[in-house]
Design an enzyme around this catalytic site. Structure first.
Site, PDB file in Angstrom:
ATOM      1  N   VAL A  28       0.913  -1.146   0.000  1.00 34.46           N
ATOM      2  CA  VAL A  28       0.000   0.000   0.000  1.00 34.46           C
ATOM      3  C   VAL A  28       0.954   1.197   0.000  1.00 34.46           C
ATOM      4  O   VAL A  28       1.474   1.590   1.034  1.00 34.46           O
ATOM      5  CB  VAL A  28      -0.942   0.000   1.227  1.00 34.46           C
ATOM      6  N   PRO A  29       1.244   1.714  -1.213  1.00 32.69           N
ATOM      7  CA  PRO A  29       2.420   2.567  -1.413  1.00 32.69           C
ATOM      8  C   PRO A  29       2.297   4.007  -0.917  1.00 32.69           C
ATOM      9  O   PRO A  29       2.252   4.959  -1.699  1.00 32.69           O
ATOM     10  CB  PRO A  29       2.616   2.513  -2.932  1.00 32.69           C
ATOM     11  N   CYS A  30       2.294   4.160   0.399  1.00 38.03           N
ATOM     12  CA  CYS A  30       2.250   5.501   0.978  1.00 38.03           C
ATOM     13  C   CYS A  30       3.513   6.288   0.639  1.00 38.03           C
ATOM     14  O   CYS A  30       3.513   7.519   0.722  1.00 38.03           O
ATOM     15  CB  CYS A  30       2.020   5.438   2.483  1.00 38.03           C
ATOM     16  N   HIS A  31       4.573   5.593   0.204  1.00 40.46           N
ATOM     17  CA  HIS A  31       5.799   6.307  -0.191  1.00 40.46           C
ATOM     18  C   HIS A  31       5.583   7.154  -1.448  1.00 40.46           C
ATOM     19  O   HIS A  31       6.371   8.040  -1.734  1.00 40.46           O
ATOM     20  CB  HIS A  31       6.972   5.326  -0.390  1.00 40.46           C
ATOM     21  N   ARG A  32       4.493   6.910  -2.181  1.00 42.25           N
ATOM     22  CA  ARG A  32       4.190   7.677  -3.396  1.00 42.25           C
ATOM     23  C   ARG A  32       3.392   8.943  -3.107  1.00 42.25           C
ATOM     24  O   ARG A  32       3.005   9.664  -4.022  1.00 42.25           O
ATOM     25  CB  ARG A  32       3.430   6.795  -4.391  1.00 42.25           C
TER      26      ARG A  32
END
Length: 165
Positions: A133-137
């Site tokens: 769940v790409p919260c880094h994006r």
């Protein structure tokens, strides 16, 4: 009876711990398995937990991502507890393609509330399934990286790996 499977993968950016309930990923992070276990729901912590070398399918897909197949993470099923807005924000995050970023304000708007920028940031902070769940994006308006639970060096590395930086 369901069993939690736990493993730690060596990645180019550091050790990534994974916890799944059968074939569904419930937690992932650049931290120890024990710290990750502490972050999941009390109900899930009460399930039997088993350390394994690999979690079928999930470990392979994560490895494929680090080997350059940036879409591989899309094949991983996830589940985490959270409030309605957080659930919506996490669904939006999964739709942000590798190599792209959106702002916290964009995340709030896409998750259903233009005014919920702080809640969008909180959804990122409470995300238990880092990377997948790409919260880094999610970045600040204007492109500054913002925060990342595991430290900005991880966020920066992941965004460079995906071609966003």
């Amino acid at each position: 009876m369901q069993v939690l499977l736990r493993t730690t993968l060596k990645t180019p950016v550091g050790a990534l711990s994974l916890i799944s309930r059968e074939h569904i990923l419930i937690a992932a992070g650049f931290t120890s398995q024990d710290k990750l276990l502490d972050s999941i729901s009390k109900q899930e912590r009460q399930l039997e937990s088993k350390k394994v070398n690999q979690i079928p399918i999930i470990s392979d897909l994560v490895s494929d991502y680090f080997d350059g197949d940036l879409k591989a993470l899309d094949g991983i099923k996830v589940d985490q507890e959270g409030e309605k807005f957080s659930q919506s924000a996490w669904r939006v995050m999964r739709k942000v393609s590798p190599g792209k970023t959106i702002s916290y304000a964009d995340l709030a708007k896409r998750a259903g509330s233009d005014d919920a920028v702080r809640a969008a940031g909180s959804a990122c902070a409470r995300n238990l399934i880092a990377l997948v769940v790409p919260c880094h994006r999610i970045v600040k308006t204007g492109g500054a990286l913002g925060n990342y639970a595991y430290g900005l060096r991880y966020k920066e590395w992941l965004l460079k790996h995906e071609g966003a930086l």
